[in-house]
Design an enzyme around this catalytic site. Structure first.
Site, short mmCIF file in Angstrom:
data_model
loop_
_atom_site.label_atom_id
_atom_site.label_comp_id
_atom_site.label_asym_id
_atom_site.label_seq_id
_atom_site.Cartn_x
_atom_site.Cartn_y
_atom_site.Cartn_z
N ASP A 22 7.35 11.21 -7.17
CA ASP A 22 7.27 11.81 -5.84
C ASP A 22 7.71 10.85 -4.73
O ASP A 22 7.31 9.68 -4.72
CB ASP A 22 5.80 12.19 -5.62
N GLU A 54 12.28 12.21 -6.83
CA GLU A 54 12.42 13.03 -5.63
C GLU A 54 12.72 12.15 -4.42
O GLU A 54 11.93 11.27 -4.08
CB GLU A 54 11.13 13.80 -5.34
C1 GLC Z 1 6.74 15.07 -1.81
C2 GLC Z 1 6.11 16.35 -2.30
C3 GLC Z 1 5.40 16.99 -1.15
C4 GLC Z 1 4.32 16.05 -0.66
C5 GLC Z 1 4.91 14.69 -0.31
C6 GLC Z 1 3.83 13.66 -0.13
O1 GLC Z 1 7.75 15.30 -0.91
O2 GLC Z 1 7.06 17.18 -2.87
O3 GLC Z 1 4.85 18.23 -1.50
O4 GLC Z 1 3.69 16.60 0.45
O5 GLC Z 1 5.76 14.21 -1.30
O6 GLC Z 1 3.28 13.29 -1.36
#
Ligand code: GLC
Ligand code: MG
Length: 586
Positions: A232, A302
């Site tokens: 993440d 991500e």
């Molecule tokens: C990422 C997740 C999102 C979350 C953020 C903080 O972007 O996809 O849903 O709020 O990280 O962890």
């Protein structure tokens, strides 16, 4: 993230025509599971509730596993299920090696994991390395400067004090969900950094102890048998240690205000050089497990970045691999319902042209942070978008509910729970809230769509569940999004998909985007219309190696002109209704 960078559209859509060809694989080797399987994202709060509290849970997921088997889905990524105060619905973790009681217990996890293994399903955990919850034991110890925990988080003295004696934050940094990234702590008499909500303090990756701690947590889950991780928000792992103010973003959205993340250009808080080193470290651990027993594990990352050039290093290098693939958000960020075929073509071409040799491209068009396909590209584009992404070479991710074409729910301010929406206030919440795309899975026409027996579910069930649900789409004698989706899943298992070449292009003056996948003269052709009128495509002339007749493999639901699945058609004149899409096989 949401609504980002639409203003950068220009950068990609300047080319007026587009075509790309990739040869068929001359030496076909079996693909790795993370390359071939559909990766299905479960948002656990919304998948299936087994205990009637209105929130989904692990037993619920276990009871629905056959849905994946029936659809030929091979792997499942579950958004965070760790212990969490739920300030960001699981992305604020108070214990990285335990399960949140709302979701169940570690035994429930083991049972789910076993049940998945029995069915040959891979399990991918969502791992959140950048921050913990402020309720994590580490944070409390850090507040009190206890031993090795003292520098587990990013603590900073105030820049000074204002006239009233209030501490001034060290820099003007604004967090993703709106407002300062610094929160004052009375006990420690220092600010701490939080790139997301204030209950998500950033871990300090300048401190090697933190990396050790996170690797130990990953090890815990690898030992428990998970097949991989979705890492993440890795773009936020490091911050420039000078703590300088960030400049205003020259390309900020027109309606943004200074407390919005997108108002600023994040040159000191996003994508700092050491991010890649950290990814390499994470990957090393994963590869140790793969090497030990020969069972492939995978790491997907991500990061929403401004350009492809910035994202490609997330693959790492041959010597120092990082992500198996970084998520590709370009179809979300640079395309929408008014984009033409050329926009899609250019995004797709760019990835194949620029990706590192041997790297796997990833395709996705939705997740828990972005509006749903039907709400973003239009309901008439649901099947077309699924067709478009599922059959290109590369890995693919489906967000839950997209296989039946769920659309965003309308959520009132009173029902809004997403911190991003809440922070924005009653007038602006709908610009940011991610609640609309997080509503319960629509399994059946029953109350609460078969998701839960509770009087009230954590987010409202979409009222259209009476018609739009898995059961109805499975049992109808007619066509459905689910039936189309299953055919796409089947097609991914053919040699043409696995090893076939690719010829992708716009035709009919940029009204159609299409591509063929052919392996040893067998294959299929996808045509998607972005036109408001019916057009006729001469596929034999436009694409190489297409025989004069082919079989209709699938169309979108309600395809025009009415064309029976399985019928034979002439490929020199394939008629495609406005915005419709078709796949023919040969
Ligand atoms: C990422 C997740 C999102 C979350 C953020 C903080 O972007 O996809 O849903 O709020 O990280 O962890
Ligand atoms: Mg950080």
């Amino acid at each position: 993230m949401k609504h980002v960078l639409a203003f950068c559209l220009l950068a990609i859509s300047f080319r007026l025509s587009s075509a790309i060809k990739l040869p068929q694989n001359p030496d076909p080797q079996p693909l790795k599971w993370w390359q071939s399987d559909i990766i299905y994202q479960i948002y656990p709060r919304s998948h299936q509730d087994s205990d009637g509290d209105g929130v989904g849970d692990l037993k619920g997921i276990e009871s629905r596993l056959d849905h994946f088997v029936e659809l030929g889905i091979g792997s499942v990524w579950i958004s965070p299920i760790y212990q969490s105060p739920m300030k960001d619905f699981g992305y604020d973790i108070s214990n990285f090696t335990n399960i949140e009681p709302t979701f169940g217990t570690l035994d429930d996890f083991r049972s789910l994991s076993d049940a998945m293994k029995e069915r040959g399903l891979k399990l991918i955990m969502d791992f959140v390395p950048n921050h913990s919850s402020d309720m994590h034991a580490w944070f409390n110890k850090s507040i009190h400067s206890e031993g090795k925990y003292k520098d587990y988080y990013v603590w900073k003295d105030p820049k000074g004090y204002d006239a009233e004696g209030n501490p001034i934050p060290p820099a003007n940094w604004v967090n993703h969900f709106g407002g300062s990234s610094f929160e004052w702590n009375e006990i420690r008499q220092q600010f701490y950094l939080h790139q997301f909500v204030k209950e998500q303090p950033d871990l300090n990756y300048e401190n090697p102890e933190v990396m050790k701690e996170m690797l130990a947590a990953m090890k815990f889950w690898l030992d428990a048998g998970v097949d991989g991780f979705r890492m993440d928000a890795v773009q936020t792992l490091f911050e420039d240690q000078r703590f300088l103010d960030e400049p205003v973003n020259p390309d900020r959205p027109a309606n943004s205000i200074p407390s919005d993340h997108k108002y600023w250009k994040h040159i000191y808080t996003i994508n700092q050089p050491k991010v890649i080193d950290a990814l390499v470290e994470f990957r090393k651990l994963i590869d140790i497990y793969t090497l030990a027993d020969g069972k492939e594990r995978c790491m997907m990352t991500e990061a929403y970045l401004d350009t492809l050039e910035e994202l490609l290093p997330y693959y790492g290098t041959k010597e120092n691999p990082a992500a198996h693939f970084p998520f590709n958000f370009d179809l979300i960020v640079y395309a929408n319902g008014s984009s033409g075929a050329t926009t899609f073509a250019n995004i797709i071409d760019e990835w194949y042209l620029k990706k590192p040799e041997g790297a796997t491209v990833n395709w996705l068009v939705g997740n828990h942070d972005n509006f749903r396909i039907g709400s973003r590209y239009g309901e008439d584009a649901i099947d077309k978008m699924n067709m478009l992404i599922m059959l290109l070479p590369g890995s693919v991710v489906t967000y839950y509910g997209e296989e039946i074409g769920m659309v965003d729910n309308v959520i009132s301010w009173e029902d809004t729970v997403d911190p991003w929406g809440c922070n924005a206030g009653p007038d602006r919440y709908s610009l940011f809230s991610r609640d609309p795309e997080r509503c319960p899975m629509q399994w059946s026409a029953e109350d609460n769509a078969g998701f839960s027996t509770a009087n009230k579910t954590w987010l409202p069930v979409h009222p259209n569940h009476k018609q739009l649900n898995v059961e109805a789409q499975k049992n109808t004698t007619g066509e459905s999004h689910l039936k189309v989706y299953k055919r796409l899943s089947d097609l991914r298992k053919t040699e043409a998909w696995q090893f076939g070449g690719l010829e992708a292009k716009t035709t009919n003056d940029g009204e159609i985007y299409g591509y063929s996948r052919i392996f040893n003269n067998q294959g299929f052709l996808f045509l998607g219309s972005f036109s408001n009128q019916t057009v006729t495509v001469n596929a034999t002339q436009e694409f190489e190696g297409i025989p004069s007749t082919a079989t209709v493999y699938t169309t979108n639901v309600g395809f025009e002109p009415e064309t029976a699945i399985g019928s034979s058609i002439s490929t020199s004149s394939i008629v495609v209704g406005a915005k419709h899409s078709i796949i023919v096989a040969f």
